[in-house]
Design a protein around this motif. Structure first.
Motif, short mmCIF file in Angstrom:
data_model
loop_
_atom_site.label_atom_id
_atom_site.label_comp_id
_atom_site.label_asym_id
_atom_site.label_seq_id
_atom_site.Cartn_x
_atom_site.Cartn_y
_atom_site.Cartn_z
N LYS A 129 0.83 -1.21 0.00
CA LYS A 129 0.00 0.00 0.00
C LYS A 129 0.86 1.26 0.00
CE LYS A 129 -3.80 2.32 2.43
NZ LYS A 129 -4.70 2.37 1.27
N TYR A 130 1.94 1.24 0.77
CA TYR A 130 2.80 2.42 0.89
C TYR A 130 4.13 2.25 0.14
CZ TYR A 130 -0.45 4.24 4.32
OH TYR A 130 -1.58 4.72 4.95
N HIS A 131 4.30 1.12 -0.52
CA HIS A 131 5.52 0.87 -1.30
C HIS A 131 6.76 1.03 -0.43
CE1 HIS A 131 2.77 1.07 -4.69
NE2 HIS A 131 2.40 2.28 -4.30
N GLU A 132 6.79 0.25 0.64
CA GLU A 132 7.90 0.29 1.59
C GLU A 132 8.33 -1.13 1.95
OE1 GLU A 132 6.74 4.35 4.10
OE2 GLU A 132 6.02 2.39 4.80
N VAL A 133 9.62 -1.31 2.14
CA VAL A 133 10.18 -2.57 2.62
C VAL A 133 10.52 -2.40 4.10
CG1 VAL A 133 12.12 -4.17 2.45
CG2 VAL A 133 11.09 -3.23 0.37
N THR A 144 13.92 -1.27 10.13
CA THR A 144 14.43 -0.31 9.16
C THR A 144 13.48 -0.28 7.98
OG1 THR A 144 16.72 -0.77 9.79
CG2 THR A 144 16.36 0.31 7.65
N VAL A 145 13.00 0.92 7.63
CA VAL A 145 12.07 1.07 6.51
C VAL A 145 12.85 1.57 5.30
CG1 VAL A 145 9.91 2.10 5.71
CG2 VAL A 145 10.26 1.67 8.16
N ILE A 146 12.71 0.85 4.16
CA ILE A 146 13.47 1.16 2.96
C ILE A 146 12.53 1.55 1.82
CG2 ILE A 146 15.03 0.21 1.20
CD1 ILE A 146 16.15 -1.65 3.35
N ASP A 147 12.92 2.59 1.09
CA ASP A 147 12.23 2.98 -0.14
C ASP A 147 12.76 2.08 -1.26
OD1 ASP A 147 11.40 4.08 -2.54
OD2 ASP A 147 12.05 6.12 -2.08
N PRO A 148 11.94 1.17 -1.80
CA PRO A 148 12.46 0.22 -2.79
C PRO A 148 12.83 0.86 -4.13
CG PRO A 148 10.08 -0.01 -2.60
CD PRO A 148 10.52 0.94 -1.51
N ALA A 153 17.20 4.20 3.00
CA ALA A 153 16.49 4.02 4.27
C ALA A 153 15.64 5.25 4.56
CB ALA A 153 17.48 3.78 5.39
N LEU A 154 14.38 5.01 4.90
CA LEU A 154 13.46 6.10 5.20
C LEU A 154 13.34 6.38 6.69
CD1 LEU A 154 10.51 5.13 2.81
CD2 LEU A 154 12.19 6.94 2.46
#
Length: 342
Positions: A129-133, A144-148, A153-154
Motif C-alpha cells: 500500500k505504501y511501497h515500503e520494505v 528499518t524502513v526502505i524505499d524500494p 532508508a526512510l
C-alpha cells in the motif's frame, strides 16, 4: 426417508467430512537443494513462480514450475530472508552478519547496492500500500524502513523488543510484527511509521511465525509454548487458540481455503480451519521431517514448502559442559512439498 435413515445419512456425511479434513494435505515431492550450512526464512513470489530460500551466505532461487534451483544471490552474509518486489524489479535481503540489506535486480540476480540496517536484520516484508520494505532487526529491537525505488532508508522504528516474523495488511497498510521476548504483537502504521498498538498474545508465549486473514481481519501467531493464537485486529484481543507442535518457527494463512498453518521443528505442521471468525479447529497434524520449522505458502497452488536436512548427532559433551547442537550433513538440504489431497 424415516428418522433413522436421516440420522444415518447425517452421521455418514459428518464422518466423511471429518475424514477428508483430517487428511487435508499430503506429501507431493521434494526439491534437492544441497550445499553446506543452515537455512532460515523462505518466501514465494507467486507472480513469477519463484521461491527464495536463505542459505548461509547466499539466497537460492527455485523455479516452482521446474522444481529446481535456477540461480543464486551471493554475498549475503548470514542471510535470514529475502523479499521480491516485482513492481520495481528488485528484491531485498536481510544480511544478519553485516547489518545490511542487499538490493538485488530480480532479472539478473545481481546486487545493485546495500542499505544499512539495525543489528542482526532478520524477517523482512513488503508493504504494497505504501511501497515500503520493512526489515526487522532482531538484536537491534527495531525496524528499518526502505524505499524500494530509490534504495534508501526512510526510517528506523524502535520496537521495544525482539522482532520475529511480520505481515502486512494490504487494505490498511498496517504492519503486524511478533515481538518474541515480549509475547506481543506490535502494530505499525504504514507511511507514518508510528507504533499505534501493542497487543498481548497471552496465553501465547514467545511468538515467531505469523499469518493474516484479510477477510475476517484475524492474525495467527505461532508460539513456542506450543499453541497457535488467533487474534482479532479490530479489538486487539485474543479470540481462541489451538495446540501445535514443538519448535515452531513458521506460520501462514490461506485466504482461499481459510486454513492456518504452523510449521514445527519436531517434524509436524499443524493445519487448522477457521470455521468462523471466533472458531479455529485443528483438521490435520501433518507429518513432515525433523528440522522443518519454517515454511512458505503458495497462494496460487495452495502448496506449502518446508526446508530441512539430515542431521548428525554432536559428540558427547565433557562433564559439566553444555551439549552441542546437532550438525547438518553437507549436501542434504531439501525442500519438502505438500499440497491439498485431491
Amino acid at each position: 426417508m424415516n428418522t433413522l435413515q436421516r440420522w444415518l445419512l447425517v452421521a455418514t456425511l459428518g464422518f466423511s467430512s471429518a475424514a477428508s479434513a483430517s487428511e487435508a494435505y499430503q506429501f507431493l515431492n521434494e526439491i534437492k537443494i544441497g550445499g553446506e550450512g543452515g537455512w532460515d526464512i523462505l518466501t514465494i513470489d507467486s507472480s513469477t513462480n519463484r521461491l527464495y530460500l536463505s542459505h548461509a551466505t547466499k539466497v537460492l532461487v527455485v523455479d516452482l514450475n521446474k522444481n529446481a534451483v535456477v540461480g543464486e544471490i551471493p554475498d549475503t552474509p548470514g542471510v535470514h530472508a529475502f523479499v521480491a518486489v516485482p513492481e520495481f524489479d528488485r528484491g531485498f535481503s536481510s544480511n544478519g552478519k553485516e547489518n545490511k540489506s542487499s538490493v538485488v535486480d530480480l532479472g539478473t540476480l545481481k546486487t545493485i547496492s546495500k542499505v544499512d540496517t539495525g543489528q542482526n536484520p532478520d524477517a523482512i516484508v513488503y508493504n504494497s500500500k505504501y511501497h515500503e520494505v520493512y526489515v526487522f532487526n532482531h538484536s537491534g529491537n527495531s525496524a528499518t524502513v526502505i524505499d524500494p525505488k530509490n534504495a534508501t532508508a526512510l526510517a528506523t522504528i524502535p520496537l521495544g523488543g525482539n522482532p520475529e516474523f511480520a505481515v502486512t495488511d494490504p487494505d490498511t497498510g498496517r504492519v503486524y510484527c511478533n515481538l518474541e521476548d515480549k509475547s506481543e504483537v506490535v502494530v505499525i502504521e504504514g507511511g507514518s511509521h508510528e507504533i499505534v498498538a501493542r497487543w498481548p498474545l497471552a496465553p501465547g508465549q514467545e511468538p515467531t511465525g505469523i499469518g493474516f486473514d484479510t477477510k475476517n481481519r484475524r492474525l495467527f501467531a505461532a508460539c513456542h509454548n506450543k499453541i497457535l493464537v488467533m487474534l482479532d485486529t479490530e479489538s486487539g484481543k485474543v479470540v481462541t487458540t489451538v495446540p501445535i507442535g514443538a519448535g515452531t518457527d513458521g506460520a501462514a494463512f490461506d485466504d482461499a481455503t481459510q486454513l492456518a498453518f504452523a510449521s514445527c521443528g519436531d517434524g509436524t505442521t499443524t493445519i487448522a480451519k477457521e470455521e468462523a471468525p471466533d472458531k479455529l479447529t485443528v483438521v490435520q497434524t501433518l507429518k513432515t521431517e525433523r528440522g522443518a520449522r519454517t515454511m512458505a505458502l503458495d497462494p496460487k497452488t495452495h502448496r506449502i514448502y518446508l526446508p530441512t536436512a539430515q542431521f548428525q548427532p554432536p559428540p558427547t559433551p565433557a562433564a559439566g559442559a553444555t551439549p552441542a547442537r546437532p550438525t547438518i550433513v553437507p549436501n542434504t538440504l531439501k525442500l519438502l512439498v505438500y499440497g491439498p489431497k485431491k
